[in-house]
Design an enzyme around this catalytic site. Sequence first.
Site, mmCIF file in Angstrom:
data_model
loop_
_atom_site.group_PDB
_atom_site.id
_atom_site.type_symbol
_atom_site.label_atom_id
_atom_site.label_comp_id
_atom_site.label_asym_id
_atom_site.label_seq_id
_atom_site.Cartn_x
_atom_site.Cartn_y
_atom_site.Cartn_z
ATOM 1 C CG ASP A 246 -2.013 0.993 1.223
ATOM 2 O OD1 ASP A 246 -2.995 0.857 0.484
ATOM 3 O OD2 ASP A 246 -1.856 1.968 1.982
ATOM 4 C CE1 TYR B 118 -4.798 6.852 0.226
ATOM 5 C CE2 TYR B 118 -4.091 7.235 2.479
ATOM 6 C CZ TYR B 118 -4.560 6.380 1.502
ATOM 7 O OH TYR B 118 -4.785 5.062 1.806
ATOM 8 C CG HIS C 80 -5.539 -3.483 0.098
ATOM 9 N ND1 HIS C 80 -4.688 -3.147 -0.928
ATOM 10 C CD2 HIS C 80 -5.251 -2.609 1.113
ATOM 11 C CE1 HIS C 80 -3.937 -2.111 -0.576
ATOM 12 N NE2 HIS C 80 -4.256 -1.780 0.659
#
Length: 304
Positions: free
Chosen positions: A117, A222, A281
Amino acid sequence: MSMTTATPSTASETPAGLTHGMADIEPGLRLHYVTAGEGGRTLVLLHGFPQTWWEWHRVITPLADSGFRVIAVDYRGAGQSWRPPGGYDKRTMAGDIRRLLRSHLGIEEPVVIAGHDIGLMVAYAYAQEYRDEVSQLIVMDAPLPGTEVFDRLRTDPRVWHFAFHGARDVAEMLVAGRERPYLQSFFNARNSDPSAISAADLDVYVSAYSAPGAMRAGFEVYRAFDQDAEDNRAALRRNGKLTVPVLALGGAVSTSGALIEEMMREVAEDVTGLIVPGTAHWIAEENPAGFLAAVREFTGTAAG
Protein backbone atom coordinates in the site's frame (compact mmCIF):
# COMPACT_ATOMS: atom_id res chain seq x y z
CA MET A 1 19.28 5.30 21.18
CA SER A 2 18.77 2.21 23.30
CA MET A 3 16.34 -0.53 22.33
CA THR A 4 13.79 -2.16 24.60
CA THR A 5 11.52 -5.14 24.52
CA ALA A 6 8.42 -3.11 25.31
CA THR A 7 5.30 -4.35 23.54
CA PRO A 8 2.02 -2.76 22.44
CA SER A 9 -1.16 -2.96 24.48
CA THR A 10 -2.11 -6.33 23.00
CA ALA A 11 1.05 -7.88 24.44
CA SER A 12 -0.57 -11.28 24.84
CA GLU A 13 -0.82 -11.55 21.05
CA THR A 14 2.58 -10.08 20.24
CA PRO A 15 4.99 -12.74 18.96
CA ALA A 16 7.89 -13.50 21.25
CA GLY A 17 11.41 -12.57 20.25
CA LEU A 18 10.64 -9.10 18.88
CA THR A 19 12.66 -6.07 19.95
CA HIS A 20 11.23 -2.55 19.80
CA GLY A 21 13.31 0.56 19.33
CA MET A 22 13.10 4.29 18.63
CA ALA A 23 15.49 6.12 16.32
CA ASP A 24 16.17 9.84 16.17
CA ILE A 25 15.94 10.68 12.47
CA GLU A 26 15.90 14.49 12.51
CA PRO A 27 14.74 17.20 14.91
CA GLY A 28 11.04 16.57 15.54
CA LEU A 29 11.04 13.02 14.15
CA ARG A 30 11.66 9.71 15.86
CA LEU A 31 10.78 6.43 14.14
CA HIS A 32 9.52 3.35 15.94
CA TYR A 33 10.66 0.01 14.59
CA VAL A 34 10.59 -3.67 15.49
CA THR A 35 13.35 -6.17 14.78
CA ALA A 36 13.61 -9.94 14.85
CA GLY A 37 16.25 -12.44 13.79
CA GLU A 38 19.98 -12.26 13.34
CA GLY A 39 20.34 -13.48 9.78
CA GLY A 40 22.97 -12.26 7.36
CA ARG A 41 20.39 -10.65 5.06
CA THR A 42 18.18 -7.73 6.07
CA LEU A 43 14.51 -7.56 5.10
CA VAL A 44 12.72 -4.25 5.66
CA LEU A 45 8.91 -4.27 5.93
CA LEU A 46 6.91 -1.09 5.26
CA HIS A 47 3.20 -1.07 6.09
CA GLY A 48 0.30 0.81 4.52
CA PHE A 49 -2.69 2.89 5.63
CA PRO A 50 -4.49 2.56 8.02
CA GLN A 51 -1.98 0.21 9.55
CA THR A 52 1.29 0.13 11.48
CA TRP A 53 4.15 -2.35 11.82
CA TRP A 54 1.50 -4.67 13.31
CA GLU A 55 0.42 -5.49 9.75
CA TRP A 56 3.35 -7.90 9.65
CA HIS A 57 2.99 -9.53 13.07
CA ARG A 58 1.98 -12.92 11.62
CA VAL A 59 4.97 -13.14 9.28
CA ILE A 60 7.88 -11.50 11.12
CA THR A 61 8.93 -14.55 13.12
CA PRO A 62 8.68 -16.99 10.17
CA LEU A 63 10.75 -14.61 8.06
CA ALA A 64 13.36 -14.36 10.82
CA ASP A 65 13.38 -18.16 11.06
CA SER A 66 14.10 -18.23 7.31
CA GLY A 67 17.40 -16.45 7.92
CA PHE A 68 16.53 -12.76 7.70
CA ARG A 69 17.18 -9.94 10.07
CA VAL A 70 13.68 -8.44 9.84
CA ILE A 71 13.00 -4.75 10.47
CA ALA A 72 9.37 -3.60 10.48
CA VAL A 73 9.01 0.18 10.65
CA ASP A 74 6.25 2.58 11.62
CA TYR A 75 6.86 5.14 8.90
CA ARG A 76 6.69 8.89 9.52
CA GLY A 77 3.37 9.81 11.16
CA ALA A 78 2.18 6.26 11.83
CA GLY A 79 1.97 4.03 14.87
CA GLN A 80 4.41 5.03 17.60
CA SER A 81 6.55 7.13 15.28
CA TRP A 82 6.31 10.89 15.66
CA ARG A 83 3.96 12.99 13.52
CA PRO A 84 5.71 16.04 12.06
CA PRO A 85 3.57 18.54 10.13
CA GLY A 86 5.20 17.79 6.76
CA GLY A 87 7.52 15.52 4.85
CA TYR A 88 4.93 12.99 3.66
CA ASP A 89 6.16 12.82 0.09
CA LYS A 90 7.54 9.33 -0.41
CA ARG A 91 11.02 10.48 -1.37
CA THR A 92 11.39 12.15 2.03
CA MET A 93 9.86 9.14 3.78
CA ALA A 94 12.36 6.88 2.00
CA GLY A 95 15.14 9.11 3.33
CA ASP A 96 13.79 8.52 6.84
CA ILE A 97 14.10 4.77 6.34
CA ARG A 98 17.63 5.09 5.00
CA ARG A 99 18.74 7.10 8.03
CA LEU A 100 17.17 4.48 10.29
CA LEU A 101 19.01 1.66 8.53
CA ARG A 102 22.35 3.32 7.86
CA SER A 103 22.89 5.83 10.65
CA HIS A 104 20.97 4.24 13.52
CA LEU A 105 21.22 0.50 12.90
CA GLY A 106 24.55 0.57 11.07
CA ILE A 107 23.41 -1.61 8.17
CA GLU A 108 25.84 -1.33 5.27
CA GLU A 109 24.92 -4.17 2.94
CA PRO A 110 22.08 -3.94 0.39
CA VAL A 111 18.68 -4.83 1.83
CA VAL A 112 15.57 -6.57 0.59
CA ILE A 113 12.77 -4.03 0.98
CA ALA A 114 9.08 -4.87 0.93
CA GLY A 115 6.21 -2.40 0.92
CA HIS A 116 2.44 -2.76 0.98
CA ASP A 117 0.00 0.00 0.00
CA ILE A 118 1.60 3.34 1.01
CA GLY A 119 4.64 1.30 1.97
CA LEU A 120 4.89 0.19 -1.68
CA MET A 121 5.33 3.84 -2.66
CA VAL A 122 8.01 4.41 -0.02
CA ALA A 123 9.82 1.19 -0.94
CA TYR A 124 9.88 2.13 -4.63
CA ALA A 125 11.18 5.63 -3.82
CA TYR A 126 13.93 4.01 -1.73
CA ALA A 127 14.90 1.63 -4.53
CA GLN A 128 15.02 4.49 -7.06
CA GLU A 129 16.91 6.93 -4.86
CA TYR A 130 19.38 4.46 -3.35
CA ARG A 131 19.78 2.02 -6.20
CA ASP A 132 22.97 0.37 -4.95
CA GLU A 133 21.51 -0.23 -1.50
CA VAL A 134 18.65 -2.57 -2.48
CA SER A 135 19.19 -6.17 -3.56
CA GLN A 136 15.51 -7.03 -4.21
CA LEU A 137 12.22 -5.14 -4.07
CA ILE A 138 8.83 -6.59 -3.09
CA VAL A 139 5.74 -4.48 -3.78
CA MET A 140 2.21 -5.33 -2.73
CA ASP A 141 -1.18 -4.27 -4.02
CA ALA A 142 -1.25 -0.51 -4.55
CA PRO A 143 -0.99 1.92 -7.44
CA LEU A 144 2.26 3.86 -7.80
CA PRO A 145 1.96 7.62 -8.45
CA GLY A 146 3.48 8.64 -11.75
CA THR A 147 2.48 5.48 -13.63
CA GLU A 148 -0.23 5.05 -16.22
CA VAL A 149 -1.86 2.41 -14.02
CA PHE A 150 -2.11 4.92 -11.17
CA ASP A 151 -3.79 7.46 -13.45
CA ARG A 152 -6.30 4.84 -14.61
CA LEU A 153 -7.11 3.67 -11.11
CA ARG A 154 -7.37 7.16 -9.67
CA THR A 155 -10.68 7.65 -11.48
CA ASP A 156 -12.10 4.30 -10.31
CA PRO A 157 -15.03 4.85 -7.90
CA ARG A 158 -13.58 2.14 -5.67
CA VAL A 159 -10.68 4.45 -4.74
CA TRP A 160 -12.95 7.32 -3.71
CA HIS A 161 -10.88 7.65 -0.55
CA PHE A 162 -8.00 9.19 -2.52
CA ALA A 163 -10.11 12.33 -3.03
CA PHE A 164 -11.65 12.23 0.45
CA HIS A 165 -8.30 11.95 2.20
CA GLY A 166 -7.04 14.78 0.03
CA ALA A 167 -9.66 17.21 1.37
CA ARG A 168 -7.52 18.86 4.05
CA ASP A 169 -9.36 19.68 7.30
CA VAL A 170 -12.67 18.31 5.96
CA ALA A 171 -11.52 14.69 6.20
CA GLU A 172 -10.14 15.27 9.70
CA MET A 173 -13.37 16.97 10.81
CA LEU A 174 -15.61 14.17 9.55
CA VAL A 175 -13.54 11.30 10.96
CA ALA A 176 -12.71 12.84 14.36
CA GLY A 177 -14.30 10.73 17.08
CA ARG A 178 -15.38 8.17 14.48
CA GLU A 179 -12.03 6.49 13.91
CA ARG A 180 -13.27 3.01 14.80
CA PRO A 181 -16.25 2.85 12.40
CA TYR A 182 -14.21 4.54 9.67
CA LEU A 183 -11.30 2.11 9.95
CA GLN A 184 -13.66 -0.86 10.27
CA SER A 185 -15.43 0.10 7.06
CA PHE A 186 -12.07 0.75 5.38
CA PHE A 187 -10.86 -2.76 6.18
CA ASN A 188 -14.16 -4.45 5.36
CA ALA A 189 -14.42 -2.86 1.91
CA ARG A 190 -11.02 -4.25 0.92
CA ASN A 191 -11.17 -7.71 2.48
CA SER A 192 -11.92 -11.16 1.12
CA ASP A 193 -11.93 -12.64 4.64
CA PRO A 194 -13.48 -10.48 7.40
CA SER A 195 -11.73 -12.57 10.06
CA ALA A 196 -8.29 -11.66 8.72
CA ILE A 197 -8.38 -8.35 10.61
CA SER A 198 -9.43 -9.56 14.06
CA ALA A 199 -11.02 -7.47 16.79
CA ALA A 200 -7.62 -7.36 18.50
CA ASP A 201 -5.95 -6.20 15.27
CA LEU A 202 -8.55 -3.48 14.85
CA ASP A 203 -7.95 -2.36 18.44
CA VAL A 204 -4.26 -1.87 17.62
CA TYR A 205 -5.02 0.24 14.56
CA VAL A 206 -7.83 2.25 16.16
CA SER A 207 -5.61 3.02 19.14
CA ALA A 208 -2.84 4.20 16.83
CA TYR A 209 -5.04 6.35 14.59
CA SER A 210 -7.12 7.83 17.42
CA ALA A 211 -4.00 9.49 18.86
CA PRO A 212 -3.72 13.28 18.43
CA GLY A 213 -2.64 14.15 14.91
CA ALA A 214 -2.58 10.54 13.70
CA MET A 215 -5.41 10.74 11.17
CA ARG A 216 -4.04 14.04 9.86
CA ALA A 217 -0.67 12.37 9.31
CA GLY A 218 -2.38 9.40 7.67
CA PHE A 219 -4.24 11.68 5.28
CA GLU A 220 -1.10 13.67 4.47
CA VAL A 221 0.51 10.64 2.80
CA TYR A 222 -2.35 10.82 0.27
CA ARG A 223 -2.11 14.58 -0.12
CA ALA A 224 1.46 14.14 -1.33
CA PHE A 225 0.47 11.95 -4.30
CA ASP A 226 0.84 14.74 -6.88
CA GLN A 227 4.36 15.49 -5.60
CA ASP A 228 5.10 11.75 -5.56
CA ALA A 229 4.00 11.43 -9.18
CA GLU A 230 6.24 14.31 -10.21
CA ASP A 231 9.18 12.88 -8.23
CA ASN A 232 8.72 9.39 -9.67
CA ARG A 233 8.52 10.59 -13.26
CA ALA A 234 11.63 12.72 -12.74
CA ALA A 235 13.52 9.79 -11.18
CA LEU A 236 12.57 7.52 -14.06
CA ARG A 237 13.81 10.08 -16.58
CA ARG A 238 17.01 10.61 -14.61
CA ASN A 239 17.88 7.04 -13.59
CA GLY A 240 15.88 4.82 -15.92
CA LYS A 241 13.98 1.75 -14.84
CA LEU A 242 14.98 -0.23 -11.78
CA THR A 243 17.33 -3.09 -12.58
CA VAL A 244 17.01 -5.03 -9.29
CA PRO A 245 14.63 -8.00 -9.27
CA VAL A 246 11.08 -6.97 -8.34
CA LEU A 247 8.32 -9.19 -6.98
CA ALA A 248 4.88 -7.65 -7.60
CA LEU A 249 2.20 -9.24 -5.42
CA GLY A 250 -1.48 -8.58 -6.02
CA GLY A 251 -4.59 -9.65 -4.20
CA ALA A 252 -6.83 -12.07 -6.09
CA VAL A 253 -9.94 -9.89 -5.70
CA SER A 254 -8.43 -6.45 -5.06
CA THR A 255 -8.86 -3.28 -7.10
CA SER A 256 -5.23 -3.11 -8.20
CA GLY A 257 -4.14 -6.75 -7.91
CA ALA A 258 -4.54 -7.65 -11.57
CA LEU A 259 -2.63 -4.53 -12.66
CA ILE A 260 0.36 -4.50 -10.34
CA GLU A 261 2.68 -6.50 -12.60
CA GLU A 262 1.83 -4.29 -15.58
CA MET A 263 2.37 -1.21 -13.42
CA MET A 264 5.79 -2.29 -12.20
CA ARG A 265 6.92 -3.07 -15.74
CA GLU A 266 6.51 0.65 -16.40
CA VAL A 267 9.28 1.37 -13.90
CA ALA A 268 11.36 -1.82 -13.59
CA GLU A 269 13.10 -4.20 -15.99
CA ASP A 270 13.04 -7.46 -14.01
CA VAL A 271 9.52 -8.05 -12.68
CA THR A 272 7.92 -11.23 -11.41
CA GLY A 273 4.17 -10.93 -10.95
CA LEU A 274 2.10 -13.11 -8.67
CA ILE A 275 -1.54 -13.09 -7.60
CA VAL A 276 -1.86 -14.36 -4.03
CA PRO A 277 -4.94 -16.60 -3.73
CA GLY A 278 -7.53 -16.02 -1.05
CA THR A 279 -6.70 -12.35 -0.67
CA ALA A 280 -8.01 -8.91 -1.46
CA HIS A 281 -5.89 -5.97 -0.27
CA TRP A 282 -4.53 -7.16 3.12
CA ILE A 283 -2.30 -9.90 1.70
CA ALA A 284 -0.01 -10.60 4.68
CA GLU A 285 -3.02 -10.96 6.97
CA GLU A 286 -5.50 -12.69 4.68
CA ASN A 287 -3.04 -15.34 3.49
CA PRO A 288 0.21 -15.16 5.49
CA ALA A 289 1.26 -18.62 4.28
CA GLY A 290 0.85 -17.53 0.66
CA PHE A 291 2.79 -14.36 1.31
CA LEU A 292 5.60 -16.25 3.03
CA ALA A 293 5.83 -18.81 0.23
CA ALA A 294 6.10 -16.08 -2.39
CA VAL A 295 8.79 -14.17 -0.48
CA ARG A 296 10.83 -17.30 0.23
CA GLU A 297 10.78 -18.40 -3.38
CA PHE A 298 11.70 -14.93 -4.64
CA THR A 299 14.54 -14.47 -2.16
CA GLY A 300 15.79 -18.05 -2.32
CA THR A 301 15.20 -18.79 1.36
CA ALA A 302 13.67 -21.82 3.02
CA ALA A 303 11.08 -22.21 5.74
CA GLY A 304 12.60 -22.16 9.22
